[in-house]
Design a protein around this motif. Structure first.
Motif, PDB file in Angstrom:
ATOM      1  N   ALA A   1     -85.846  68.282  65.689  1.00 11.88           N
ATOM      2  CA  ALA A   1     -85.314  67.972  67.016  1.00 11.88           C
ATOM      3  C   ALA A   1     -83.866  67.496  66.950  1.00 11.88           C
ATOM      4  O   ALA A   1     -83.337  67.176  65.883  1.00 11.88           O
ATOM      5  CB  ALA A   1     -86.185  66.915  67.686  1.00 11.88           C
ATOM      6  N   SER A   2     -83.252  67.433  68.140  1.00 10.54           N
ATOM      7  CA  SER A   2     -81.815  67.152  68.223  1.00 10.54           C
ATOM      8  C   SER A   2     -81.459  65.676  68.064  1.00 10.54           C
ATOM      9  O   SER A   2     -80.281  65.337  68.007  1.00 10.54           O
ATOM     10  CB  SER A   2     -81.259  67.680  69.550  1.00 10.54           C
ATOM     11  N   MET A   3     -82.471  64.791  67.971  1.00 12.05           N
ATOM     12  CA  MET A   3     -82.115  63.371  67.808  1.00 12.05           C
ATOM     13  C   MET A   3     -81.747  63.047  66.361  1.00 12.05           C
ATOM     14  O   MET A   3     -81.190  62.003  66.084  1.00 12.05           O
ATOM     15  CB  MET A   3     -83.242  62.443  68.284  1.00 12.05           C
ATOM     16  N   TRP A   4     -82.050  63.931  65.436  1.00 12.02           N
ATOM     17  CA  TRP A   4     -81.713  63.703  64.028  1.00 12.02           C
ATOM     18  C   TRP A   4     -80.253  64.074  63.781  1.00 12.02           C
ATOM     19  O   TRP A   4     -79.723  64.992  64.399  1.00 12.02           O
ATOM     20  CB  TRP A   4     -82.618  64.548  63.123  1.00 12.02           C
ATOM     21  N   THR A   5     -79.631  63.384  62.829  1.00  8.15           N
ATOM     22  CA  THR A   5     -78.266  63.754  62.424  1.00  8.15           C
ATOM     23  C   THR A   5     -78.349  65.063  61.633  1.00  8.15           C
ATOM     24  O   THR A   5     -79.415  65.426  61.126  1.00  8.15           O
ATOM     25  CB  THR A   5     -77.647  62.676  61.510  1.00  8.15           C
ATOM     26  N   PRO A   6     -77.225  65.767  61.492  1.00 11.86           N
ATOM     27  CA  PRO A   6     -77.247  66.989  60.671  1.00 11.86           C
ATOM     28  C   PRO A   6     -77.772  66.732  59.257  1.00 11.86           C
ATOM     29  O   PRO A   6     -78.482  67.566  58.695  1.00 11.86           O
ATOM     30  CB  PRO A   6     -75.775  67.430  60.659  1.00 11.86           C
ATOM     31  N   GLU A   7     -77.444  65.571  58.684  1.00 14.55           N
ATOM     32  CA  GLU A   7     -77.923  65.244  57.336  1.00 14.55           C
ATOM     33  C   GLU A   7     -79.450  65.086  57.331  1.00 14.55           C
ATOM     34  O   GLU A   7     -80.131  65.555  56.411  1.00 14.55           O
ATOM     35  CB  GLU A   7     -77.264  63.948  56.827  1.00 14.55           C
ATOM     36  N   GLN A   8     -79.967  64.398  58.343  1.00 17.01           N
ATOM     37  CA  GLN A   8     -81.424  64.225  58.435  1.00 17.01           C
ATOM     38  C   GLN A   8     -82.106  65.577  58.654  1.00 17.01           C
ATOM     39  O   GLN A   8     -83.153  65.857  58.073  1.00 17.01           O
ATOM     40  CB  GLN A   8     -81.776  63.266  59.575  1.00 17.01           C
ATOM     41  N   GLN A   9     -81.513  66.422  59.497  1.00 17.91           N
ATOM     42  CA  GLN A   9     -82.084  67.744  59.741  1.00 17.91           C
ATOM     43  C   GLN A   9     -82.120  68.557  58.444  1.00 17.91           C
ATOM     44  O   GLN A   9     -83.110  69.224  58.157  1.00 17.91           O
ATOM     45  CB  GLN A   9     -81.291  68.489  60.815  1.00 17.91           C
ATOM     46  N   ALA A  10     -81.055  68.475  57.662  1.00 17.68           N
ATOM     47  CA  ALA A  10     -81.017  69.192  56.381  1.00 17.68           C
ATOM     48  C   ALA A  10     -82.129  68.683  55.460  1.00 17.68           C
ATOM     49  O   ALA A  10     -82.792  69.472  54.774  1.00 17.68           O
ATOM     50  CB  ALA A  10     -79.647  69.028  55.725  1.00 17.68           C
ATOM     51  N   GLU A  11     -82.341  67.366  55.462  1.00 15.55           N
ATOM     52  CA  GLU A  11     -83.404  66.771  54.639  1.00 15.55           C
ATOM     53  C   GLU A  11     -84.779  67.262  55.109  1.00 15.55           C
ATOM     54  O   GLU A  11     -85.630  67.636  54.289  1.00 15.55           O
ATOM     55  CB  GLU A  11     -83.317  65.242  54.726  1.00 15.55           C
ATOM     56  N   ILE A  12     -84.997  67.263  56.417  1.00 17.08           N
ATOM     57  CA  ILE A  12     -86.272  67.729  56.980  1.00 17.08           C
ATOM     58  C   ILE A  12     -86.516  69.189  56.586  1.00 17.08           C
ATOM     59  O   ILE A  12     -87.607  69.560  56.143  1.00 17.08           O
ATOM     60  CB  ILE A  12     -86.264  67.571  58.522  1.00 17.08           C
ATOM     61  N   GLN A  13     -85.485  70.018  56.740  1.00 21.02           N
ATOM     62  CA  GLN A  13     -85.633  71.438  56.412  1.00 21.02           C
ATOM     63  C   GLN A  13     -85.877  71.640  54.915  1.00 21.02           C
ATOM     64  O   GLN A  13     -86.656  72.506  54.526  1.00 21.02           O
ATOM     65  CB  GLN A  13     -84.399  72.216  56.883  1.00 21.02           C
ATOM     66  N   GLN A  14     -85.236  70.812  54.073  1.00 17.00           N
ATOM     67  CA  GLN A  14     -85.442  70.927  52.624  1.00 17.00           C
ATOM     68  C   GLN A  14     -86.870  70.531  52.260  1.00 17.00           C
ATOM     69  O   GLN A  14     -87.507  71.199  51.444  1.00 17.00           O
ATOM     70  CB  GLN A  14     -84.434  70.053  51.866  1.00 17.00           C
ATOM     71  N   ILE A  15     -87.387  69.471  52.872  1.00 15.30           N
ATOM     72  CA  ILE A  15     -88.777  69.065  52.629  1.00 15.30           C
ATOM     73  C   ILE A  15     -89.715  70.214  53.004  1.00 15.30           C
ATOM     74  O   ILE A  15     -90.650  70.549  52.265  1.00 15.30           O
ATOM     75  CB  ILE A  15     -89.131  67.791  53.435  1.00 15.30           C
TER      76      ILE A  15
END
Length: 123
Positions: free
Chosen positions: A68-82
């Motif tokens: 979702a859009s509430m995550w920072t780009p860094e957090q989104q990258a981490e989520i996608q990597q997981i």
């Protein structure tokens, strides 16, 4: 007639700190694209820490993850990597950070509907 593979049910996981909003957004997207795709909102993680266990416990394994859009780009990258580490063939999509604040729920729904074909086509 479109290929039947598009209609095979695909489990979708969302990562959103507001589960009710995630359900509304994903539910609306599913409704709009139901003639093309059979997508099941199989679960939502409200934390980055919960992503892996949710992916592992969802059966059949999810084919799509939306950050979702509430995550920072860094957090989104981490989520996608997981997600990729857990299910290598999963398709992931990060909704641009802050989009929800800029355009509201309806705008996010429009954004996803406009991109669902390219998301589904991603290898």
């Amino acid at each position: 007639m479109s290929s039947s593979s598009n209609k095979d049910p695909v489990n979708l996981i969302s990562v959103n700190t507001f589960p009710d909003r995630a359900n509304k957004v994903i539910g609306s997207v599913i409704e709009v694209v139901k003639d093309k795709y059979t997508i099941v909102h199989a679960g939502n993680s409200t934390t980055i820490e919960g992503v892996r266990s949710l992916l592992e416990s969802t059966q059949p394994p999810p084919g799509i993850l939306f950050a979702a859009s509430m995550w920072t780009p860094e957090q989104q990258a981490e989520i996608q990597q997981i997600a990729k580490d857990t299910i290598p063939e999963i398709k992931t999509h990060a909704i641009p950070s802050g989009l929800q604040q800029q355009v509201g729920v309806e705008g996010v729904i429009r954004y996803l509907v406009e991109r669902i074909d390219e998301i589904m086509a991603t290898k």
